[in-house]
Design a protein around this motif. Structure first.
Motif, PDB file in Angstrom:
ATOM      1  N   ASN A  88       0.831  -1.207   0.000  1.00 30.76           N
ATOM      2  CA  ASN A  88       0.000   0.000   0.000  1.00 30.76           C
ATOM      3  C   ASN A  88       0.865   1.256   0.000  1.00 30.76           C
ATOM      4  O   ASN A  88       0.613   2.204  -0.738  1.00 30.76           O
ATOM      5  N   THR A  89       1.874   1.256   0.887  1.00 31.51           N
ATOM      6  CA  THR A  89       2.723   2.436   1.007  1.00 31.51           C
ATOM      7  C   THR A  89       3.412   2.741  -0.318  1.00 31.51           C
ATOM      8  O   THR A  89       3.442   3.893  -0.766  1.00 31.51           O
ATOM      9  N   LEU A  90       3.965   1.676  -0.955  1.00 28.72           N
ATOM     10  CA  LEU A  90       4.683   1.897  -2.207  1.00 28.72           C
ATOM     11  C   LEU A  90       3.725   2.342  -3.307  1.00 28.72           C
ATOM     12  O   LEU A  90       4.027   3.259  -4.076  1.00 28.72           O
ATOM     13  N   VAL A  91       2.555   1.707  -3.360  1.00 30.63           N
ATOM     14  CA  VAL A  91       1.587   2.070  -4.402  1.00 30.63           C
ATOM     15  C   VAL A  91       1.165   3.527  -4.238  1.00 30.63           C
ATOM     16  O   VAL A  91       1.152   4.299  -5.202  1.00 30.63           O
ATOM     17  N   ILE A  92       0.853   3.912  -3.011  1.00 32.06           N
ATOM     18  CA  ILE A  92       0.440   5.292  -2.772  1.00 32.06           C
ATOM     19  C   ILE A  92       1.586   6.253  -3.087  1.00 32.06           C
ATOM     20  O   ILE A  92       1.376   7.331  -3.635  1.00 32.06           O
ATOM     21  N   TRP A  93       2.801   5.813  -2.800  1.00 36.93           N
ATOM     22  CA  TRP A  93       3.957   6.672  -3.085  1.00 36.93           C
ATOM     23  C   TRP A  93       4.077   6.929  -4.592  1.00 36.93           C
ATOM     24  O   TRP A  93       4.232   8.067  -5.023  1.00 36.93           O
ATOM     25  N   GLY A 241       6.897   9.863   1.637  1.00 35.97           N
ATOM     26  CA  GLY A 241       5.980   8.787   1.238  1.00 35.97           C
ATOM     27  C   GLY A 241       6.052   7.571   2.133  1.00 35.97           C
ATOM     28  O   GLY A 241       5.057   6.874   2.332  1.00 35.97           O
ATOM     29  N   MET A 242       7.219   7.288   2.689  1.00 36.60           N
ATOM     30  CA  MET A 242       7.354   6.149   3.585  1.00 36.60           C
ATOM     31  C   MET A 242       6.678   6.419   4.926  1.00 36.60           C
ATOM     32  O   MET A 242       6.481   5.517   5.716  1.00 36.60           O
ATOM     33  N   GLN A 243       6.383   7.689   5.194  1.00 40.23           N
ATOM     34  CA  GLN A 243       5.843   8.042   6.516  1.00 40.23           C
ATOM     35  C   GLN A 243       4.386   8.479   6.483  1.00 40.23           C
ATOM     36  O   GLN A 243       3.894   9.044   7.445  1.00 40.23           O
ATOM     37  N   VAL A 244       3.705   8.247   5.361  1.00 38.84           N
ATOM     38  CA  VAL A 244       2.317   8.704   5.261  1.00 38.84           C
ATOM     39  C   VAL A 244       1.490   8.108   6.400  1.00 38.84           C
ATOM     40  O   VAL A 244       1.517   6.906   6.630  1.00 38.84           O
ATOM     41  N   PHE A 245       0.794   8.975   7.137  1.00 38.66           N
ATOM     42  CA  PHE A 245       0.071   8.507   8.317  1.00 38.66           C
ATOM     43  C   PHE A 245      -1.237   9.266   8.531  1.00 38.66           C
ATOM     44  O   PHE A 245      -2.309   8.670   8.567  1.00 38.66           O
ATOM     45  N   ASN A 260      -8.530  -2.588   3.994  1.00 40.55           N
ATOM     46  CA  ASN A 260      -7.331  -1.945   4.540  1.00 40.55           C
ATOM     47  C   ASN A 260      -6.538  -1.227   3.446  1.00 40.55           C
ATOM     48  O   ASN A 260      -5.317  -1.180   3.482  1.00 40.55           O
ATOM     49  N   ALA A 261      -7.274  -0.681   2.473  1.00 43.54           N
ATOM     50  CA  ALA A 261      -6.618  -0.119   1.288  1.00 43.54           C
ATOM     51  C   ALA A 261      -5.755   1.085   1.637  1.00 43.54           C
ATOM     52  O   ALA A 261      -4.804   1.383   0.934  1.00 43.54           O
ATOM     53  N   GLY A 262      -6.100   1.796   2.712  1.00 45.50           N
ATOM     54  CA  GLY A 262      -5.326   2.986   3.059  1.00 45.50           C
ATOM     55  C   GLY A 262      -4.350   2.725   4.186  1.00 45.50           C
ATOM     56  O   GLY A 262      -3.825   3.655   4.782  1.00 45.50           O
ATOM     57  N   ARG A 263      -4.123   1.440   4.509  1.00 39.52           N
ATOM     58  CA  ARG A 263      -3.251   1.142   5.642  1.00 39.52           C
ATOM     59  C   ARG A 263      -1.796   1.186   5.200  1.00 39.52           C
ATOM     60  O   ARG A 263      -1.305   0.312   4.505  1.00 39.52           O
ATOM     61  N   THR A 264      -1.106   2.233   5.627  1.00 42.00           N
ATOM     62  CA  THR A 264       0.321   2.354   5.309  1.00 42.00           C
ATOM     63  C   THR A 264       1.134   1.705   6.420  1.00 42.00           C
ATOM     64  O   THR A 264       0.583   1.329   7.459  1.00 42.00           O
ATOM     65  N   MET A 265       2.425   1.598   6.204  1.00 45.73           N
ATOM     66  CA  MET A 265       3.284   0.932   7.190  1.00 45.73           C
ATOM     67  C   MET A 265       3.189   1.601   8.555  1.00 45.73           C
ATOM     68  O   MET A 265       3.040   0.944   9.576  1.00 45.73           O
ATOM     69  N   VAL A 266       3.284   2.920   8.555  1.00 46.77           N
ATOM     70  CA  VAL A 266       3.305   3.632   9.830  1.00 46.77           C
ATOM     71  C   VAL A 266       1.942   3.530  10.515  1.00 46.77           C
ATOM     72  O   VAL A 266       1.845   3.421  11.732  1.00 46.77           O
ATOM     73  N   LEU A 267       0.884   3.524   9.702  1.00 38.59           N
ATOM     74  CA  LEU A 267      -0.460   3.400  10.265  1.00 38.59           C
ATOM     75  C   LEU A 267      -0.626   2.030  10.915  1.00 38.59           C
ATOM     76  O   LEU A 267      -1.219   1.909  11.987  1.00 38.59           O
TER      77      LEU A 267
END
Lengths: 314, 422
Positions: A88-93, A241-245, A260-267
């Protein structure tokens, strides 16, 4: 910079005097620079090592810790939710960075041409960057809300079907990306503008005299000369982008909404540590994030180190 | 003005470092010599707190607003750090999360809390009690749920519109869904639920069992949860759920009449009043389909670091006394947990937004009927998975059985990791 300071002949002073002066004779100097190191040690280094220690424990945040060994890490490796969060994080990035850079470049080119009220535009484009993210997320939530949001109202007005911006897995990613784009286009445009203005007009002129049209000038001269600035922007956006929260947290909640489509790593880290009270596992996730970011930094570094230097760029 | 030369600067730095070192010996409680009470905006009526600060001035009572979003983080930080710990603190309805660390708080029974027990709703008192019988939290407010509905729109559809009649017509969930279908015949697109989660949440809250039993074993894969899950899935399948993605859509639906009914706790009435002022006078509340349930409500706990727990308890029990509970309701909208406050004439006033109905009576009836439930520290973590998966069914069209199984698989993993038996 160094040229401004009075030149000291380093070699003349060095080996003999260095060995004869004990370290504590430099105490005033050490003391003078100590505030940064003390703060860094307390708020930077200590938490890093504590997180490493914590990742080996089971802890609810209050009571005594319980030794868990590498359990948290073995769990992390088989945790599909964590892998999904990385994707998710990479795709959003990617979904946010590519359009963001293109838009920022267009804005910068526009600002670089002879137009009136340049200062006003620059200020206007920069404003999103200093606006509170939470407030923005709430506004975006309204703009993209499904039944009564302005975006869907516009889509229906031009005869298209409304989109589930906050209820469709891809809609969620698009909405989050849109927010990131909105926030960072202006910032990067200002940086690109600085880069554009650093390009000597003579180079452009020379290209024109050689018979290059506007497109050729842009792709063959301007873009290559902008390369270091572009790489800087990509690097900065990767760090961000790695820190999107906050964006997904406010828009779709801590679990990241549908699928969980918007679940980033930090989230995900936040959910595990602060919602589910599993600080040990949270710390393990944090280390997982560190490894992903390191890999990312490595790729970035390889790209920047590529030998084609394009002389005048600096 | 003194200039800063090197000597002075170094002396200053050294002094600052000295102070920092002295800081290592920080006080255990937030303000030594005083009794600090952490609360959040709207968590307690400020009028009562002001009076309490004056009344317990000798004991040094000092209410401090740390904000709802900060409280938990600060409490964990101070407790694990062993410094600046509040003497008393509000805990929200996630109080069960602290049950594993009950030793950090004073057992209020040791301070004579038992003599007040009869004055409060039994289930609420139980909710602040750990599985081994320590009273950790003294009851503040409750969130009894009821059915909110638009009497004008019900009447327009030729359906019952008086609270008692509606309550009788939607006694069970099946009745409620049939009622909704009937309503849609004249008002196409009208929805009677906010989303699947709303029905799932309240259907589950109406029963005595949740996700872990009293012995701490997982029961979230049993019939009582499955039943609530199925109801949540059904309301969406029947097209009776709005599936609103955020409060913007939901509030617009209140205004436009798209959502003429929903189940919610007492405090939602403030949201409706603020978001849909033009609908004033048309709303009513009645007993929720399926029966009474509760969502939300806070407590005050005393930490074990409090040097004078007896004085602290005297202050807490005064702040939350039945007489003051009425004031918390009138001044801050906090629904009472004290039995006497529920029947207090000052509280039982007709509400013009609800067409002059005495809504307090409906919520009080719900509050009295809430079942005693064993809450556990895992509830919030487990609930997340059900909420996400039922949302996947409603919004992404996922197969309900698949979603249920996925939720269970993820929860089993969570439980295994947390060392919970099943």
């Amino acid at each position: 910079m160094t040229d401004v300071l009075p030149r000291v002949d380093a070699p003349a002073e060095s080996p003999a005097t260095k060995t004869s002066r004990p370290w504590f004779s430099f105490l005033p100097q050490y003391l003078a620079i100590s505030p940064f190191y003390i703060l860094f040690a307390v708020f930077g280094i200590y938490p890093i090592f504590f997180a490493a220690y914590l990742a080996l424990q089971r802890w609810d945040g209050i009571g005594p810790m319980e030794w868990a060994g590498l359990e948290n890490f073995t769990f992390l490796l088989t945790d599909g939710e964590f892998w999904d969060a990385i994707i998710n994080t990479l795709v959003i990035w990617v979904m946010s960075t590519v359009p963001m850079i293109v838009l920022a470049l267009l804005v910068a080119l526009g600002l670089n041409s002879a137009i009136r009220f340049k200062g006003v535009y620059r200020l206007a484009y920069f404003t999103p960057n200093v606006t509170s993210i939470v407030a923005m997320a709430i506004v975006f939530g309204s703009v993209f809300s499904e039944e009564f949001g302005i975006v869907n109202a516009l889509l229906t007005a031009i005869g298209l079907d409304p989109v589930g911006w906050l209820s469709d897995p891809w809609g969620i990613k698009v909405t989050i990306s849109a927010m990131i784009i909105w926030r960072w286009v202006g910032y990067n445009a200002i940086i690109f503008l600085a880069g554009l203005q650093a390009i000597s007009p003579e180079v452009i002129e020379a290209a024109k005299i050689d018979g290059a049209n506007a497109w050729q000038t842009f792709t063959k001269v301007t873009l290559p000369l902008l390369r270091p600035v572009l790489l800087f922007s990509v690097l900065m956006s990767a760090i961000g982008g790695m820190q999107v929260f906050v964006e997904p947290q406010i828009l779709v909640g801590v679990s990241g909404g549908v699928e969980n489509a918007g679940r980033t790593m930090v989230l995900y880290f936040y959910e595990r540590a602060f919602q589910q009270n599993d600080f040990g596992y949270g710390a393990a996730i944090a280390w997982g994030i560190v490894i992903v970011v390191l890999l990312f930094a490595l790729i970035n570094w390889r790209l920047v180190q590529r030998p084609q230097r394009d002389g005048a760029a600096r | 003005m003194t200039t800063i030369n090197r000597r002075r600067f170094l002396a200053g730095t050294a002094a600052a470092l000295g102070l920092a070192a002295a800081g290592c010996a920080s006080p255990v409680t937030a303000t030594p010599g005083r009794l600090t009470l952490w609360y959040w905006t709207g968590g307690l009526a400020t009028t009562v707190l002001t009076d309490a600060a004056a009344r317990f001035a000798a004991a040094g009572l000092e209410p401090v607003n740390v904000g709802f979003d900060n409280l938990r983080g600060r409490l964990l930080a101070t407790l694990s750090g062993g410094a600046y710990i509040p003497d008393m603190t509000m805990l929200s309805d996630d109080i069960a999360r602290y049950f594993g660390d009950a030793d950090q708080f004073v057992d209020l029974n040791t301070l004579g809390a038992a003599r007040f027990e009869g004055e409060y709703l039994p289930w609420k008192w139980k909710a602040g009690t750990t599985p081994d019988g320590r009273l950790m939290g003294f009851p503040i407010d409750t969130g009894p749920a009821a059915l909110y509905y638009r009497a004008d729109l019900f009447a327009k559809a030729g359906l019952p519109s008086e609270p008692d009649d509606v309550a009788a017509a939607v006694h069970t969930w099946e009745d409620f869904f049939a009622f909704g279908k009937e309503l849609q015949k004249t008002q196409p697109g009208a929805v009677i639920a906010t989303d699947s989660n709303e029905i799932f949440q309240y259907a589950l809250a109406q029963g005595p069992k949740k996700y872990l039993d009293v012995d701490g074993r997982y029961i979230g894969d049993q019939d009582h949860v499955r039943r609530a899950w199925d109801l949540g899935v059904r309301v969406a399948r029947l097209g009776l759920s709005g599936a609103f993605v955020n409060s913007t859509d939901r509030q617009a639906a209140w205004n436009s009449g798209v959502q003429p009914a929903f189940i919610s706790p007492t405090y939602t009435s403030n949201d409706v009043k603020k978001a849909a002022p033009s609908t004033a006078g048309n709303w009513r509340v009645c007993r929720s389909p399926g029966g009474p349930s509760n969502a939300g409500g806070s407590f005050i706990a005393i930490t074990r670091y409090c040097p004078d727990p007896q004085s602290a308890f005297d202050a807490v029990s005064w702040i939350l006394s039945p007489a003051n509970q009425a004031r918390h309701y009138l001044d801050a909208g906090l629904f009472p947990s004290a039995l006497d406050a529920l029947t207090d004439p000052a509280v039982r006033v007709p509400d013009s937004f609800f067409g002059g109905q005495t809504v307090v009576d409906v919520f009080a009836e719900s509050a009295r009927g809430v079942p005693q439930t064993a809450f556990s520290y895992m509830d919030i973590g487990i609930r997340t998975y059900f909420q996400t998966e039922i949302k996947n069914v409603e919004q992404a069209g996922k197969d309900p059985d698949q979603a249920w199984n996925d939720a269970q698989t993820l929860i089993y993993r969570l439980l295994k990791q947390s060392g919970v038996e099943r």
